[in-house]
Design a protein around this motif. Structure first.
Motif, short mmCIF file in Angstrom:
data_model
loop_
_atom_site.label_atom_id
_atom_site.label_comp_id
_atom_site.label_asym_id
_atom_site.label_seq_id
_atom_site.Cartn_x
_atom_site.Cartn_y
_atom_site.Cartn_z
N GLN A 296 -3.74 -0.23 -1.15
CA GLN A 296 -3.31 0.41 -2.39
C GLN A 296 -3.69 -0.42 -3.60
N LYS A 297 -3.40 -1.71 -3.54
CA LYS A 297 -3.69 -2.60 -4.67
C LYS A 297 -5.18 -2.71 -4.93
N VAL A 359 2.86 8.12 -1.58
CA VAL A 359 2.34 6.98 -2.35
C VAL A 359 0.95 7.26 -2.90
N SER A 362 0.93 9.18 -6.06
CA SER A 362 1.93 8.74 -7.03
C SER A 362 1.30 7.94 -8.17
N GLU A 364 1.66 5.05 -8.72
CA GLU A 364 1.38 3.71 -8.24
C GLU A 364 -0.01 3.59 -7.65
N HIS A 368 -2.30 6.59 -11.14
CA HIS A 368 -2.03 5.47 -12.03
C HIS A 368 -2.46 5.82 -13.46
#
Length: 753
Positions: A296-297, A359, A362, A364, A368
């Protein structure tokens, strides 16, 4: 106004030559006559005849003048045209003579043209040789250029190296094109062999380009010049490919290179290989959570680099951000499918579902704020197809089911051990017996349902259905454990020590479960308990109630064995002792909540009535006189009244009691006139339809004064009025078996008395 003879003679040949003129003249004359007759139809109009004549004469003269003028001009034009035709005919004749002379001159010069053809060939060869001479220095310096290009590549001067490489390629391609046009395909192999170093240089340049593209995400942040250089070279080659494909006359070897497509492929392979093909450690639980968090990051970070930096380094038509977004999306789709092929635990399956369905979209991650609105994955296929989501949800449900089963089994084992402890079960603030079982079970089921609600409604519904199934199965196992406990207690009534208390706690627990089941439903508007689960709860309650009644029965049976007897008939405290036993159990029953407490009282009362009637009917006592009938009826009245007052005092309404059967039976025995028995019995069997012929026959025997005829009438009446048990009727007599009367002994050929 008529015509003279001379005019007619003059007009004759003209009329024969011009019939149209004759027709026109007749029409004109007719028109003139019509006009004149209209003007001079009155005598006084003849005075103006001279005036009209002069006017018409002037008009005719004017028309004739104009006609003459027109004819004169036409004649002059015709004369000029004839003169020009004569002149043109003379000029055409002169041209024909000149053409004839030229034809003869060309025929005389045909032999000289052969020499000119040979000269043309020599001229073409001269031009070709001149061209070759011009490029000879370039051809001889090819290998020197190769070395220079190689040096430039080693020094990463890619633009300069590519310019020289294009020049050498252009030289080679021109030579090959000329050979192709002249059909000299055999010489092409020599040219290709001479320029063979081009292939190695192209591969070396391409390798450096793809290394740059593979490091593009890092380069655009640190030093984008090298990446921009690679893109410029790729675009040059793409334009050359397009030009050659459009001409379509000759395609040099190695064309089209398709480096732009290769650019996309290398970029996609870099993204896929860097993030999704690396070996992972511990694909379950915390390890998988960490892996997904890193994905994700990194994906968000890299897409921000593409959006903010890489987009500025490539042409707009590359759509680089959309390409990278689609690449990440497709790579994630394949990666998740690869992870799902492993045997994940429930935590791993939940993490994947949550990550893919919540997720990923989302703020996040793909939603983003730094990526919107340019990054939009809504137009792409779902990260997990609906079929895969359903399959994964089912796998998750199966894992949760196994976990719930294991947890419930441990809870059941603990509960079973609690039954045999030397302590009473715990109580709530109102003093009702209970255990932690309902709270543990409901909390576990409710937590799983609530956790599933974080993913999808379908998963929540699946978990809810599974929870009900497991709860129903758990109730079945709990009932089996209760039966096992009952068997051990039958062998030794001192084990468990607090057997009745724990049975009461089981009933309270069952009631708590029944009241809590509806709260599990995801839809607050739908609180119905499924029929099968309600049946399991009812079976559990019935079994615990049955075990309690069996305990009560064991304590009542020694007293019931003394019924009926002469001692009892003369006025013993037998029923008083029974009331003490019942009152003792009722005090224990008060430790359960009211709905179950009332049920226990009702079932206990029915059990007492049943045992009382069973003792009366199975060990029948025949009254020998009217006095004994009165004494028996008095004892029945006292006993029934005492029992009724007891149960009313305990809180059981008369309408819920079955003792009325004892009063009715007492009336049947107390009836003075046996002839009225058929009517009395009819009322009795109507009120208690489960009474059989044997029961009535036994009651008639107890009276001791019923003749065979009356008995026959009563039994015949019963046969004529068969009874059907109404819905909701609580049987009283159907469980009481009456002993079969002994038949008199008969000889083989004798008659029975």
């Amino acid at each position: 106004m008529g015509m003279s003879a001379e005019d007619e003679r003059a007009a004759s040949p003209r009329d024969e030559e011009w019939p149209e003129a004759e027709k026109a003249e007749k029409l004109a004359r007719g028109a003139a006559l019509k006009w004149a007759s209209g003007v001079f139809y009155r005598p006084e109009k003849l005075e103006g005849l001279g005036h009209y004549r002069r006017r018409e004469t002037q008009r005719n003269n004017s028309i004739q003048s104009r006609l003459k003028s027109t004819v004169q001009s036409y004649l002059e034009g015709v004369s000029a045209g004839l003169e020009q035709l004569r002149s043109a005919a003379q000029e055409v004749q002169g041209v024909c003579q000149d053409l004839g002379a030229a034809r003869w001159a060309l025929l005389d010069s045909a032999d000289h043209f052969q020499g000119l053809q040979q000269m043309r060939k020599l001229m073409e060869e001269h031009v070709q040789l001149a061209s070759v001479v011009q490029v000879l220095p370039q051809i001889f310096s090819v290998h020197e250029v190769f070395s220079h290009i190689l040096q430039l590549l080693h020094g990463q001067h890619l633009l300069e190296a590519h310019v020289e490489l294009m020049m050498v390629e252009q030289l080679r391609d021109d030579i090959l094109s000329q050979l192709h046009l002249r059909g000299l395909s055999g010489a092409q192999a020599t040219v290709l062999s001479y320029f063979s170093g081009l292939q190695d240089l192209n591969e070396s340049l391409a390798k450096q380009l793809w290394d740059i593209v593979g490091s593009s995400l890092q380069l655009v942040r640190e030093d984008p010049v090298l990446f921009v250089t690679a893109v410029r070279i790729i675009e040059r080659e793409e334009k050359i490919d397009d030009t050659l494909l459009l001409e379509a006359t000759f395609l040099p070897p190695g064309r089209p290179k398709g480096w732009r497509q290769k650019f996309y492929q290398v970029l996609q392979d870099t993204i896929t290989g860097a993030r999704f093909h690396a070996p992972r450690m511990d694909a379950e639980g915390p390890g998988l959570a960490k892996h997904l968090a890193v994905l994700q990051k990194d994906i968000v970070s890299e897409l921000r680099v593409v959006k903010d930096l890489m987009v500025q380094c490539v042409p707009a038509h590359y759509n680089i951000l959309s390409v990278c977004t689609a690449t990440y999306h497709q790579a994630l789709t394949s990666h998740l499918q690869e992870i799902l092929r492993e045997d994940l635990d429930k935590q791993g399956l939940f993490l994947l579902l949550e990550w893919a369905l919540r997720v990923y979209h989302s703020p996040e991650m793909m939603g983003h704020p730094d990526l919107l609105p340019e990054v939009d994955v809504s137009a792409l296929d779902p990260l997990m197809s609906s079929e895969l989501v359903d399959q994964t949800e089912r796998r998750y449900v199966m894992k949760v089911k196994a976990s719930v089963f294991e947890w419930m089994q441990r809870t059941l084992e603990v509960e079973f051990k609690e039954w045999f402890r030397e302590e009473e079960p715990e109580t709530d603030h109102q003093g009702f017996f209970q255990s932690a079982l309902p709270a543990i079970v409901m909390q576990m089921l409710n937590e799983n349902i609530q956790v599933a609600s974080l993913i999808t409604n379908s998963l929540q519904q699946k978990i809810y259905n599974m929870a009900l199934e497991e709860l129903e199965a758990f109730l079945g196992r709990l009932r089996e454990a209760l039966v096992q406990c009952g068997k051990e207690h039958q062998q030794d009534r001192a084990v468990p020590k607090y057997y009745i208390s724990h049975l009461l706690a089981v009933l309270n627990n069952n009631l708590a479960l029944s009241n809590s089941v509806s709260s599990l439903h995801p839809d607050t508007a739908c609180r119905e308990v499924p029929g099968s689960l309600q049946a399991a709860l009812d079976r559990m309650q019935k079994k615990a109630t049955q075990l309690l009644l069996e305990e009560l029965l064991l304590d009542l049976q020694p007293l019931c064995l003394q019924l009926p007897s002469r001692k009892w008939l003369s006025g013993s405290q037998l029923v008083g002792s029974m009331c003490e036993v019942i009152d003792k159990y009722a005090k224990d029953f008060s430790r359960v909540r009211k709905p179950v407490f009332t049920l226990l009282l009702a079932e206990s009362e029915l059990l007492v009535v049943n045992q009382y009637l069973r003792a009366l009917l199975q060990r029948k006592m025949v009254c020998k006189s009217r006095e004994e009938q009165g004494q028996l009826c008095h004892r029945l009245l006292q006993d029934a009244t005492q029992l009724r007052e007891l149960f009313c005092g305990l809180g059981l309404d008369r309408g819920q009691q079955s003792l009325e059967a004892v009063f009715a039976l007492r009336e049947l025995i107390y009836l003075k006139d046996p002839a009225l028995l058929s009517l009395e019995v009819l009322g009795f069997i109507t009120k208690y339809p489960d009474v059989s012929d044997e029961h009535i026959s036994t009651l008639l025997d107890i009276r001791g004064d019923v003749s065979k005829e009356v008995r026959h009438v009563v039994l015949e009446m019963m046969a004529q009025h068969p009874q059907v048990l109404p819905e909701g009727y609580r049987p009283i007599f159907s469980t009481i078996l009456v002993p079969v009367p002994e038949l008199p002994f008969c000889l083989r050929k004798g008659k029975c008395a």
